[in-house]
Scaffold this motif. Structure first.
Motif, mmCIF file in Angstrom:
data_model
loop_
_atom_site.group_PDB
_atom_site.id
_atom_site.type_symbol
_atom_site.label_atom_id
_atom_site.label_comp_id
_atom_site.label_asym_id
_atom_site.label_seq_id
_atom_site.Cartn_x
_atom_site.Cartn_y
_atom_site.Cartn_z
ATOM 1 N N HIS A 62 0.855 -1.198 0.000
ATOM 2 C CA HIS A 62 0.000 0.000 0.000
ATOM 3 C C HIS A 62 0.892 1.250 0.000
ATOM 4 N N ASP A 63 0.479 2.265 -0.701
ATOM 5 C CA ASP A 63 1.230 3.526 -0.661
ATOM 6 C C ASP A 63 0.964 4.170 0.699
ATOM 7 N N VAL A 64 1.967 4.102 1.572
ATOM 8 C CA VAL A 64 1.772 4.554 2.967
ATOM 9 C C VAL A 64 1.441 6.040 3.017
ATOM 10 N N SER A 65 1.946 6.787 2.020
ATOM 11 C CA SER A 65 1.666 8.245 2.025
ATOM 12 C C SER A 65 0.185 8.516 1.751
ATOM 13 N N ILE A 99 6.258 -13.625 -9.820
ATOM 14 C CA ILE A 99 6.933 -12.858 -8.766
ATOM 15 C C ILE A 99 8.444 -12.997 -8.830
ATOM 16 N N GLU A 100 9.105 -11.834 -8.951
ATOM 17 C CA GLU A 100 10.546 -11.712 -8.739
ATOM 18 C C GLU A 100 10.728 -10.590 -7.711
ATOM 19 N N GLY A 101 11.711 -10.747 -6.821
ATOM 20 C CA GLY A 101 11.976 -9.677 -5.855
ATOM 21 C C GLY A 101 11.108 -9.810 -4.624
ATOM 22 N N SER A 102 11.069 -8.725 -3.828
ATOM 23 C CA SER A 102 10.378 -8.790 -2.527
ATOM 24 C C SER A 102 8.970 -8.213 -2.662
ATOM 25 N N VAL A 103 8.064 -8.784 -1.900
ATOM 26 C CA VAL A 103 6.652 -8.386 -1.911
ATOM 27 C C VAL A 103 6.280 -7.977 -0.490
ATOM 28 N N TRP A 104 5.656 -6.791 -0.326
ATOM 29 C CA TRP A 104 5.430 -6.235 1.015
ATOM 30 C C TRP A 104 3.962 -5.911 1.267
ATOM 31 N N GLY A 105 3.517 -6.129 2.457
ATOM 32 C CA GLY A 105 2.229 -5.631 2.932
ATOM 33 C C GLY A 105 1.062 -5.997 2.032
ATOM 34 N N GLY A 106 0.289 -5.003 1.659
ATOM 35 C CA GLY A 106 -0.901 -5.247 0.839
ATOM 36 C C GLY A 106 -0.577 -5.904 -0.485
ATOM 37 N N ALA A 107 0.675 -5.811 -0.951
ATOM 38 C CA ALA A 107 1.057 -6.504 -2.193
ATOM 39 C C ALA A 107 1.085 -8.015 -1.956
ATOM 40 N N CYS A 108 1.373 -8.444 -0.721
ATOM 41 C CA CYS A 108 1.280 -9.888 -0.413
ATOM 42 C C CYS A 108 -0.146 -10.357 -0.625
ATOM 43 N N GLU A 122 14.430 -16.616 -5.052
ATOM 44 C CA GLU A 122 14.891 -15.462 -4.254
ATOM 45 C C GLU A 122 13.725 -14.563 -3.830
ATOM 46 N N ALA A 123 12.560 -14.780 -4.369
ATOM 47 C CA ALA A 123 11.420 -13.911 -4.019
ATOM 48 C C ALA A 123 11.067 -14.087 -2.544
ATOM 49 N N SER A 124 10.544 -13.010 -1.944
ATOM 50 C CA SER A 124 10.138 -13.097 -0.527
ATOM 51 C C SER A 124 8.830 -12.334 -0.327
ATOM 52 N N PHE A 125 8.135 -12.706 0.753
ATOM 53 C CA PHE A 125 6.812 -12.144 1.026
ATOM 54 C C PHE A 125 6.754 -11.710 2.491
ATOM 55 N N ALA A 126 6.485 -10.420 2.731
ATOM 56 C CA ALA A 126 6.418 -9.902 4.099
ATOM 57 C C ALA A 126 5.070 -9.221 4.310
ATOM 58 N N ALA A 127 4.227 -9.816 5.175
ATOM 59 C CA ALA A 127 2.932 -9.197 5.516
ATOM 60 C C ALA A 127 3.186 -8.229 6.665
ATOM 61 N N THR A 128 2.882 -6.962 6.515
ATOM 62 C CA THR A 128 3.416 -5.943 7.417
ATOM 63 C C THR A 128 2.428 -5.144 8.271
ATOM 64 N N PRO A 129 1.155 -5.514 8.415
ATOM 65 C CA PRO A 129 0.303 -4.684 9.282
ATOM 66 C C PRO A 129 0.914 -4.493 10.681
ATOM 67 N N ALA A 130 1.533 -5.545 11.200
ATOM 68 C CA ALA A 130 2.081 -5.455 12.572
ATOM 69 C C ALA A 130 3.305 -4.554 12.633
ATOM 70 N N LYS A 131 3.880 -4.244 11.469
ATOM 71 C CA LYS A 131 5.057 -3.354 11.421
ATOM 72 C C LYS A 131 4.625 -1.888 11.494
ATOM 73 N N HIS A 132 3.370 -1.646 11.089
ATOM 74 C CA HIS A 132 2.888 -0.258 11.027
ATOM 75 C C HIS A 132 1.728 0.000 11.972
ATOM 76 N N SER A 133 1.363 -1.024 12.766
ATOM 77 C CA SER A 133 0.202 -0.934 13.665
ATOM 78 C C SER A 133 -1.093 -0.664 12.897
ATOM 79 N N VAL A 134 -1.225 -1.347 11.754
ATOM 80 C CA VAL A 134 -2.426 -1.215 10.919
ATOM 81 C C VAL A 134 -3.419 -2.316 11.294
ATOM 82 N N PRO A 135 -4.708 -1.946 11.526
ATOM 83 C CA PRO A 135 -5.715 -2.992 11.791
ATOM 84 C C PRO A 135 -6.230 -3.561 10.468
#
Ligand code: LCV
Length: 257
Positions: A62-65, A99-108, A122-135
């Motif tokens: 997600h575009d955090v901005s 998928i090539e490269g890293s996938v973050w947050g809502g992109a997962c 080499e691809a990776s997937f990081a679900a990040t709501p807990a990194k940003h305190s997003v419900p």
């Protein structure tokens, strides 16, 4: 934001906003949704959603901005990420995420909402709501739950750490892992196979599986309780701190309130 290409009955959408690491901004999401609508008009029978070959970051999520700084549901019905997920699920033909490269947050979630996933080792997937305190929202969590065993969904969501594609393939969350030099040929061979089958049958099976995967009862009281719990999070100091820390390019300090 993106490039598109149609070859026979196979359409490709390539995320192309490297400067912002293909963040799922409203502009990029609108471009993807417009491309899917054009693919429907062109009777595309299988779509591939990818980033540029050799990319380090498939999408930063997600575009955090564009997230509210507090007091508003950050993943409400009209949010671009929520709109994108619904359009992927409602697109009448299979979508293969390449998928090539890293996938973050809502992109997962975006990748998990596609119908098949092919990734490089080499691809990776990081679900990040807990990194940003997003419900995270209810239908978004269901996307994870439909794709992964609940223990794996919880590991992804609670640790917020990148998980390698090879591990997710072993658990059946990713369909195939293919080396960088082979992934294009492998993916488009599968896409052409799908496109060579009966489109009406596939389209109706995709819609049936969408309905079955979403068929969960939840009482109005439970839904209202969940929305109330989520409101506590997006009204919290932690949520505002998470957004501010991202914008100030520093690690957030969460106080649990
Ligand atoms: C806006 C960005 C972003 C970005 N938004 O490059 O799932 S939830 O609940 O968390 C949901 C709400 C969600 O999806 O939240 C977003 C989750 N995403 C992340 O946590 C990943 C955030 N990004 C990063 O960690 C790094 O950018 C990665 C590791 C993806 C790439 O690092 P790299 O060093 O290659 P930069 O960080 O330098 O980013 C390049 C430009 O892209 C912007 C970032 O602000 C920078 O812009 P400027 O050049 O203007 O400084 N950018 C990156 N991610 N999600 N903008």
């Amino acid at each position: 934001m993106i490039t598109t290409h149609i070859d026979g009955a196979v359409g490709t959408i390539t995320l192309n906003h490297e400067a912002k690491r293909n963040a799922l901004s409203e502009r990029l999401v609108d471009a993807v949704i417009a491309a899917l609508a054009e693919f429907t008009r062109q009777e595309v029978r299988c779509a591939v959603l990818r980033a540029a070959s050799g990319v380090k970051v498939w999408s930063a999520g997600h575009d955090v901005s564009e997230l509210p700084e507090g007091g508003l549901d950050p993943l409400g019905w009209r949010d671009p990420l929520r709109h994108l997920i619904r359009e992927l699920e409602n697109f009448p033909a299979p979508i293969i995420a390449l998928i090539e490269g890293s996938v973050w947050g809502g992109a997962c979630e975006t990748v998990l909402a596609c119908d098949l996933i092919v990734a490089t080792p080499e691809a990776s997937f990081a679900a990040t709501p807990a990194k940003h305190s997003v419900p995270y929202n209810v239908s978004g969590l269901l996307t994870f739950l439909n794709a992964a065993h609940i223990h794996i969904a919880k590991e992804m969501l609670f640790t917020a750490q990148p998980i390698p594609a090879s591990r997710l393939e072993r658990m059946g969350i990713i369909n195939h892992v293919a080396a960088a030099g082979e992934i294009d040929a492998f993916t488009y061979d599968m896409a052409r196979t799908i496109a060579g089958n009966a489109p009406l049958s596939i389209s109706v099976m995709k819609e049936q599986l969408r309905i079955l995967a979403g068929a969960h009862t939840m009482s109005p009281q439970d839904f209202e309780r969940i929305q109330g719990l989520r409101r506590v999070v997006y009204n919290s100091q932690d949520y505002s701190e998470g957004i501010r820390a991202f914008k100030e390019k520093r690690k957030p300090r969460f106080e649990g309130r």
